[in-house]
Structure formats: structure tokens, C-alpha cells
Design a protein around this motif. Structure first.
Motif, PDB file in Angstrom:
ATOM      1  N   GLU A 350       0.839  -1.195   0.000  1.00  0.00           N
ATOM      2  CA  GLU A 350       0.000   0.000   0.000  1.00  0.00           C
ATOM      3  C   GLU A 350       0.878   1.251   0.000  1.00  0.00           C
ATOM      4  O   GLU A 350       0.592   2.236  -0.695  1.00  0.00           O
ATOM      5  CB  GLU A 350      -0.922   0.005   1.223  1.00  0.00           C
ATOM      6  N   ARG A 351       1.944   1.213   0.786  1.00  0.00           N
ATOM      7  CA  ARG A 351       2.942   2.276   0.787  1.00  0.00           C
ATOM      8  C   ARG A 351       4.298   1.647   0.495  1.00  0.00           C
ATOM      9  O   ARG A 351       4.674   0.655   1.113  1.00  0.00           O
ATOM     10  CB  ARG A 351       2.983   2.985   2.135  1.00  0.00           C
ATOM     11  N   ARG A 352       5.017   2.247  -0.428  1.00  0.00           N
ATOM     12  CA  ARG A 352       6.315   1.697  -0.809  1.00  0.00           C
ATOM     13  C   ARG A 352       7.286   1.700   0.374  1.00  0.00           C
ATOM     14  O   ARG A 352       7.337   2.650   1.148  1.00  0.00           O
ATOM     15  CB  ARG A 352       6.930   2.499  -1.953  1.00  0.00           C
ATOM     16  N   THR A 353       8.040   0.620   0.456  1.00  0.00           N
ATOM     17  CA  THR A 353       9.101   0.555   1.453  1.00  0.00           C
ATOM     18  C   THR A 353      10.272   1.412   0.988  1.00  0.00           C
ATOM     19  O   THR A 353      10.368   1.796  -0.189  1.00  0.00           O
ATOM     20  CB  THR A 353       9.570  -0.889   1.649  1.00  0.00           C
ATOM     21  N   ALA A 354      11.190   1.688   1.898  1.00  0.00           N
ATOM     22  CA  ALA A 354      12.373   2.476   1.539  1.00  0.00           C
ATOM     23  C   ALA A 354      13.189   1.778   0.458  1.00  0.00           C
ATOM     24  O   ALA A 354      13.741   2.428  -0.446  1.00  0.00           O
ATOM     25  CB  ALA A 354      13.231   2.720   2.794  1.00  0.00           C
ATOM     26  N   GLN A 355      13.260   0.451   0.542  1.00  0.00           N
ATOM     27  CA  GLN A 355      14.017  -0.297  -0.462  1.00  0.00           C
ATOM     28  C   GLN A 355      13.384  -0.173  -1.837  1.00  0.00           C
ATOM     29  O   GLN A 355      14.073   0.014  -2.850  1.00  0.00           O
ATOM     30  CB  GLN A 355      14.108  -1.770  -0.056  1.00  0.00           C
ATOM     31  N   LEU A 356      12.043  -0.266  -1.899  1.00  0.00           N
ATOM     32  CA  LEU A 356      11.360  -0.115  -3.181  1.00  0.00           C
ATOM     33  C   LEU A 356      11.528   1.292  -3.743  1.00  0.00           C
ATOM     34  O   LEU A 356      11.690   1.475  -4.952  1.00  0.00           O
ATOM     35  CB  LEU A 356       9.873  -0.450  -3.033  1.00  0.00           C
TER      36      LEU A 356
END
Length: 390
Positions: A350-356
Motif C-alpha cells: 500500500e505504501r512503498r518501502t524504503a528499499q522499493l
């Protein structure tokens, strides 16, 4: 001193909670696959004609999709030639509100369910995601990993039951998938929860090159249902009318709140596992030819002719409709789609991770640096082939 030491054997009746909750006999399948075609049974003529039209189109769809792999327009295609009857029957046994959970080989079921024939091939073409909206179509994405769609089907069906929704899930899997843990976990949860789900196993003889005899010692795959507390049904998978009836009964049984069912459709994979497989390494031509004598298209045509519901003109009409579908599929698949590489990062969380986020920035920089033909916005042309004339 223990009971065993006292008596040498265990003779005491187990506590009530250990006892079987019901007689297993009604759960056991018949010894022979259930059949309708050629038996003289009373059948709905309109339904037979509908099934016939679908299996004829399904056969042509398999042929055209296989040809598209040779032209570089599809990365891979797992043909279901010989299995058209079970594919079509699965789709037609459902109501509009029900859900279909297909495996990677069940393209015909998705098309018979009403999906765009081109969209169904998107995954096999390498385009983004599943190629269609599962919520809008009530068809889950074609599942490439074996049997992982089965627990999903159980979860959806169980959730629908808790919400009071009139929904049944039909999950399709091959005989090879029954050797996966997901298969057994799904059946166990479905039976314990009495989820409105139907499991259809298309036993086509091989899990790639592994024959059924090397996968299980059970009398049939349908017998596995009794171990989980659900009825097993054994049906001739090339008899479209029989598969439709058996699945229809199982679907309505689930809808009434009577729990899940396991249906084994005995059929045969006439073509190789995929276009990348050489089936001659593990089976001989005589076996394939023997099954061609039990071809689902021929069985339907013979039945309809015997009932005077089909003549040469009707056969030509069905063939022409199938050819029109194939022509449209061919023309649209020969158009190079515009792909959006940045879509790789959509619908993951739903919310991008820092890695993504880091990966997205890296891909954007690479696309901007290598952009050609005015596609600096990240749009890429995809031909599906290294041949310019494909």
C-alpha cells in the motif's frame, strides 16, 4: 503398569472426541469415472450446444496460442489441448458472483468465463501483473507456482461465508499440484471451516514428465477427499456434460452451506507440458494416439449428431466462429504493447518501502539515461521477439 503392558494390545475404546464424526462411506468416489455422453442420459440440448461451441473455440485457442510462441509473441504457452471439456465446464458451472481460481494451464476456463482472450495471455507474454482486474472479473490471476491459489480460494470463500455473501470459489489444479503442501493445507482448512469451495483436479497423467503412479499410491486423487472430511467425485474429464453436472452439483452443495468437495477429472495432456518441453522423452506416440480416440471435441460432436442437434452446417458455423476468434487474437497479439517499467513498483505494498523507493529511483535514472525514440517517460516498446519480421 501401562494398559499396553497389561494387555499386550490396545482394546479400550478411544474417548468420544477421537471417534470419526461421520461415516466415511458417503464421501468415497465411484470406482469408475462418471460419464454422460454416449449413455443415452437425458440432457439439455441447449447446454450441449453451448459446451460444444466453447470446446471448439478452446481447441482453436490452444492452436493459435501455441503458434504465437513460435512467432515470438508469447514467451511460453502451456497448452490444454485434450482438456478443453474440463476447462469449459469449470467456467460454465459458476454463477456470475462466484470466483474462479485458475492455474497457469487454465486459460480456456478464464476465456469461457468471459475474459478478453488477449488479456488472459498477458502473464504468459511477460506483460505487467495478471493482465486483467481480478475483482471486476472474479477470476484470480493465473497461478504459475503449483497449488498456491488453493489456500487463496479457501480464504476468499471462508470470508464470503462469514460476511453472508452468496459466493462459491472453484479452484483448479493439476495432478502435480496435489503433491504440494498447499493442496493438503487448503483441503484441510476448507473442510474444517466448511468453506464454500470446490477443488477441481485435472488429472492429465503427468506432472511435466512425472507420471501419476510416481506421485501417489492412492486409488484415485478423488479418494484424498475422504481424509479431510469432504466428498470426492471421479469424472471423465473429456466428457463436458459429465464434468459440468458434477461440478454444478458440487458448487450448489457448497452454496447450500454443506461444505467443500474434491472433484477429479480424468483427462490427458495431448500436447507437451509447454512449448519448451519435449514430451517424447517420457511417453510414446501410441499412448497419445489412444487418448485422441477419446477426444473431447469429437465426443461432443458425436453426441450432438446422434441427437440430431448438429449437422455439417452447424459444425462449419462453430469452426468459423472459432477461426474468427483466432484471427482477432492473432492480429491483436501482433501489435506491440506499450509497457510501463515503473509499474513494477505498483500493487506491491500500500505504501512503498524504503528499499522499493530506492529501486524505483534507480530504474527511473536508468530509463532516463537510455531512453530512445522519445520514450524518456519510461515507456518501452516490447516486441516479444528479437526477429524484426516476427
Amino acid at each position: 503398569m501401562t494398559v499396553l503392558e497389561q494387555s499386550g494390545s490396545y482394546h479400550l475404546a478411544p474417548p468420544p472426541a477421537w471417534r470419526p464424526r461421520r461415516d466415511p462411506a458417503p464421501l468415497l468416489p465411484d470406482q469408475e469415472p462418471y460419464r454422460l455422453l454416449g449413455t443415452g442420459a437425458q440432457l439439455d440440448g441447449d447446454l450441449l450446444l453451448e459446451l460444444y461451441g466453447h470446446v471448439v473455440r478452446g481447441r482453436r485457442y490452444n492452436e493459435q496460442a501455441t503458434a504465437l510462441t513460435k512467432q515470438g509473441r508469447l514467451a511460453v504457452y502451456p497448452s490444454s489441448t485434450g482438456q478443453e471439456a474440463a476447462e469449459v465446464a469449470a467456467a460454465l458451472a459458476l454463477r456470475e458472483q462466484d470466483w474462479l481460481f485458475p492455474s497457469y494451464r487454465d486459460t480456456l476456463a478464464a476465456v469461457a468465463r468471459g475474459l478478453d482472450p488477449v488479456a488472459v495471455l498477458s502473464l504468459l507474454r511477460g506483460d505487467w501483473h495478471s493482465g486483467y482486474d481480478p475483482r471486476a472479473t472474479r477470476v484470480a490471476p493465473l497461478s504459475t507456482p503449483l497449488a498456491t491459489q488453493l489456500p487463496h480460494a479457501v480464504g476468499l470463500a471462508h470470508a464470503a461465508r462469514l460476511k453472508g455473501d452468496d459466493v462459491v470459489a472453484l479452484a483448479m489444479v493439476g495432478d502435480g499440484g496435489t503433491s504440494e503442501g498447499d493442496f493438503h493445507e487448503a483441503l484441510n482448512f476448507a473442510a474444517v471451516w466448511q468453506a464454500p469451495v470446490v477443488f477441481l483436479v485435472q488429472n492429465n497423467g503427468f506432472a511435466i514428465s512425472v507420471p501419476l503412479a510416481k506421485q501417489t499410491a492412492a486409488p484415485s486423487l478423488a479418494h484424498k477427499g475422504v481424509g479431510y472430511g469432504m466428498p470426492g467425485r471421479l469424472v471423465d474429464g473429456n466428457d463436458a456434460a459429465a464434468v459440468h453436472q458434477v461440478l454444478g452439483e458440487a458448487v450448489e452443495r457448497a452454496r447450500r452451506g454443506e461444505g467443500p468437495s474434491l472433484v477429479e477429472a480424468v483427462t490427458y495432456r495431448v500436447d507437451a507440458h509447454t512449448n519448451a518441453d519435449d514430451a517424447t522423452r517420457y511417453r510414446d506416440a501410441a499412448e497419445v494416439e489412444a487418448w485422441r480416440e477419446h477426444d473431447p471435441v469429437a465426443l461432443m460432436e458425436r453426441e450432438l449428431r446422434s441427437r440430431e442437434l448438429l449437422d455439417d452446417a452447424g459444425v462449419r458455423q462453430a469452426a468459423e466462429a472459432a477461426e474468427a476468434m483466432a484471427r482477432d487474437l492473432r492480429e491483436r497479439m501482433n501489435q506491440d504493447p506499450e509497457l510501463q517499467p515503473m509499474d513494477l513498483f505498483e500493487h506491491v505494498f500500500e505504501r512503498r518501502t524504503a528499499q522499493l523507493e530506492q529501486q524505483a529511483r534507480q530504474l527511473r535514472a536508468e530509463l532516463d539515461a537510455t531512453a530512445t525514440d522519445g520514450t524518456a517517460d519510461g515507456t518501452a516498446r516490447h516486441t516479444g521477439s528479437t526477429r524484426e519480421d516476427a
